[in-house]
Design an enzyme around this catalytic site. Sequence first.
Site: not given
Ligand SMILES: Cc1cc2nc3c(=O)[nH]c(=O)nc-3n(C[C@H](O)[C@H](O)[C@H](O)COP(=O)(O)OP(=O)(O)OC[C@H]3O[C@@H](n4cnc5c(N)ncnc54)[C@H](O)[C@@H]3O)c2cc1C
Length: 557
Positions: A113, A226, A228, A238, A241, A272, A337, A372
Amino acid sequence: MRRHDVVVVGAGLAGQRAALAAAQAGRDVAIVSKLHPLRSHSGAAQGGINAAVGAEDSVDTHIYDTVKGSDYLGDQDAIEFFCREAGSIVVEMEHFGTIFSRGADGSLARRAFGGAGFPRTIYAADRTGLALLQAIYEHLGTETITVYEEWDLVQLIVRDGRAQGIVAFDRKHGTFEEIAARAIVIATGPAGRVYSRTTNAHSCTGDGLAIAYRAGAWLKDMEFVQFHPTALLESGILITEGARGEGGILKNVNGDRFMTKYAPHVMDLASRDVVSRAITTEIAEGRGFPGEYVHLELMHLGKEKIESRLQEICDFSRNFAGVDPVNEPIPVRPGQHYMMGGISTNIRGETSIAGLYSAGEAACVSIHGANRLGGNSLLETLVFGKQAGIAAAEYALTAALPSITADDLSAAERPVRAMQAKKDGVEPLALRSEIQSVMDRWVGIYRNPADLGKAWDALADLRRRSSELRIIDQTSSYSVNLGEALETQHILDLAEVIVAGAIARTESRGAHARVDFPKRDDANWMKHTIAAFRPEGPQLSYAPVAYTRWDPKERVY
Ligand SMILES: Cc1cc2nc3c(=O)[nH]c(=O)nc-3n(C[C@H](O)[C@H](O)[C@H](O)COP(=O)(O)OP(=O)(O)OC[C@H]3O[C@@H](n4cnc5c(N)ncnc54)[C@H](O)[C@@H]3O)c2cc1C
């Protein structure tokens, strides 16, 4: 009144890991989520999760790569903790049932990566996030946890110097509900929809950040956004990477592998910020394709490898860009991203408000600093989700009973009902897309004071117009328009904080590239930006970066 020891807002990987830790500590735990847990953006993660496992790799190299990747803005004590926890947290996910890809000898497969000195990204084909999310969701079933599904956090109740509970909007029933909590964890994930050119899901509107900010929590380092390098042309989906990790290469309109010029050692696998700036420069200097994009070539990898390791990439390219990566290059350009910034926390997930914790993309510990590394964010959700859950459980054990009142509920509900009662006014989606185009145009990869000034003025105008927001759709059950109105207010708050931080930071570091200050300025700017909510706009102050072992050096890839 509903009451729980610990309320976790958000059911992505960070929220679920926090809920699991708090429940295992014996507390009564609830999750509030605006989406079904399995629809969280974590499930969209493709490329993988970092951990230095195996004899050839080392935790120290992971730490060093992350410090360097952060352009020396990451807190080194937090990064050390993070990288040391990586192996056990990933193996734990494997034991929870995550179906990781395997090498020929049966060990966890790893891919290269960007910005990493060793191929340490563990993956499940190009669906790593979904594999992790399903495994933890199943495992969560071993604990008794109340889930308020399709409930939107609307307000945090902070009184007597501590968090006391939340007000949420129940989308299905169209009602406002209150929940008292001894401790609250905000894990509401990304805020990428501040921009329209983003890889983030439409639900990623930074709700928890904006709501915590308004309740008095500090936001940290929000100017570091960031981009991407490889988002699919038009849709912005996306292209992981991992595609370059498997050997994919970028080419300009002349067929040149231009990354040889910008990062002679690691080329397409530079970090990135470096690759995104390179693509932007190629396009700006006339070496992009008409329509402003470059090519990502995978053809030389062969059909077998492309279709087995990058299945989703094949589907996305075929279905959304009409190209088959087995035979043709993929048209890509950078897209928003990830937000390096977020609610300011320490390693335990503690924020500036007692009883309020945060983890995952909503939080800023900070381990990513100014940039990141790919694969570090999935890891962050689990490492710091767990820590926040443990700390919240500890706090809840001795915290006094929370107090929330009927007035708290009506104070949160009143402005929304007023938007519903308006006969004319501004449509939320119209305002949202104006905010997004301000950010797309003027607060992108390269920043200059004139554009940032234009963005600031345009946001001030949009702020005035936001008082005219009107909810047209009057349905009580699943009023999409109501959700959009709430989310639009959140992205407006965050856009202001991003622009304020970007104007103030007169240097270039990581993802923040100022054309008028092209160099990193360690003497004046080796510090975190802290933003506090004030009715007249964000108030900025600065906090020191934690050092352990690594002196700042010039970043070369
Ligand atoms: C397309 C994509 C690919 C990625 N690929 C990678 C990767 O390969 N490797 C890596 O390390 N990172 C990757 N990332 C980054 C990483 O996936 C995210 O930063 C991480 O998964 C975020 O997790 P989280 O639990 O913080 O948020 P999320 O998984 O987004 O969860 C947020 C939660 O909050 C809830 N929520 C939001 N607003 C409210 C509200 N007002 N009230 C109640 N609930 C709410 C939603 O329902 C959801 O359940 C990627 C990101 C994207 C967008």
